[in-house]
Design an enzyme around this catalytic site. Structure first.
Site, short mmCIF file in Angstrom:
data_model
loop_
_atom_site.label_atom_id
_atom_site.label_comp_id
_atom_site.label_asym_id
_atom_site.label_seq_id
_atom_site.Cartn_x
_atom_site.Cartn_y
_atom_site.Cartn_z
N ARG A 95 0.79 -1.25 0.00
CA ARG A 95 0.00 0.00 0.00
C ARG A 95 0.82 1.30 0.00
NH1 ARG A 95 -5.00 1.08 3.59
NH2 ARG A 95 -3.58 0.71 5.33
N ASP A 96 2.13 1.23 0.19
CA ASP A 96 2.90 2.47 0.19
C ASP A 96 4.26 2.27 -0.48
OD1 ASP A 96 3.27 5.18 0.67
OD2 ASP A 96 4.14 4.86 2.66
N LEU A 97 4.26 1.61 -1.63
CA LEU A 97 5.49 1.45 -2.38
C LEU A 97 5.90 2.78 -2.99
CD1 LEU A 97 4.72 -1.89 -4.23
CD2 LEU A 97 6.27 -1.58 -2.29
#
Length: 211
Positions: free
Chosen positions: A34-36
């Site tokens: 979700r936060d690459l």
């Protein structure tokens, strides 16, 4: 210092493939990062130095670096609805991440991987850092894939990037594993078709990249 300039196409694709393999390990186990983003990808060289992707000044150093995923604070299981706190980094967020109570699955990570690959290939971020959440749902701007930005990028690789960053999650690769397979095909690699063997291979890659 910010990374300057483009990374050669095959070098960028090979580097992104390493990251996608690690993300695929998450996906086959029902997790989404979700936060690459570049700041969450540490680089090691000779197992000594570490720096985040934003501080790599010489593009050629990527061919000698090993990426390691970090910051799993926003990770969650596939298709669990987001809570009221919209999480992620707008420059790399998929449109559906801006929707409260929207189920989030592997395509959000595929979008971020595509945005990272775009940045490596063009030397420009896929989205401006000032992008707000309302803008995430808008179709890709016409000036994102102009000839002056994409000149010299092989059509087959550019098609992979474009598929990753489609507005609708159904139009992207279903998960990072499919993206790895697309990159394998780009490099002319014949990947094992047996899913169990493939997932076993991913687990080894993930441990090498993450730890």
């Amino acid at each position: 210092a910010q990374r300057q300039g483009r990374v050669p196409a095959n070098e960028a694709a090979g580097f992104l493939r390493k990251i996608a393999q690690a993300v695929a390990y998450l996906h086959v186990r029902g997790l989404v990062h979700r936060d690459l983003k570049p700041a969450n990808i540490l680089l090691t060289q000779d197992d000594i130095s570490k720096s985040d992707l934003n501080t790599v000044v010489v593009p050629q150093s990527l061919s000698q670096a090993t990426p390691r995923l970090t910051d799993f604070g926003l990770s969650q299981f596939v298709n669990i609805k987001q809570d009221r706190l919209i999480a992620g980094t707008p420059s790399y967020m998929a449109p559906e991440q801006a929707e409260i109570n929207s189920p989030v699955g592997p395509p959000v990570d595929v979008f971020a991987l595509g945005a990272i690959l775009y940045e490596l290939l063009t030397g420009q971020p896929y989205r401006n850092a000032a992008t707000n959440l309302k803008q995430l749902a808008l179709p890709t701007q016409h000036n994102t894939f102009t000839d002056n930005l994409t000149q010299g990028i092989p059509d087959a690789l550019l098609a992979i990037v474009q598929k990753c960053v489609q507005t609708s999650p159904q139009d992207r690769y279903a998960d990072a594993g499919e993206l790895v397979e697309a990159l394998d095909e780009y490099f002319g690699v014949i990947a094992p078709r047996d899913r169990q063997r493939w997932e076993s291979r991913l687990s080894l890659v993930f441990l090498a990249v993450l730890l």
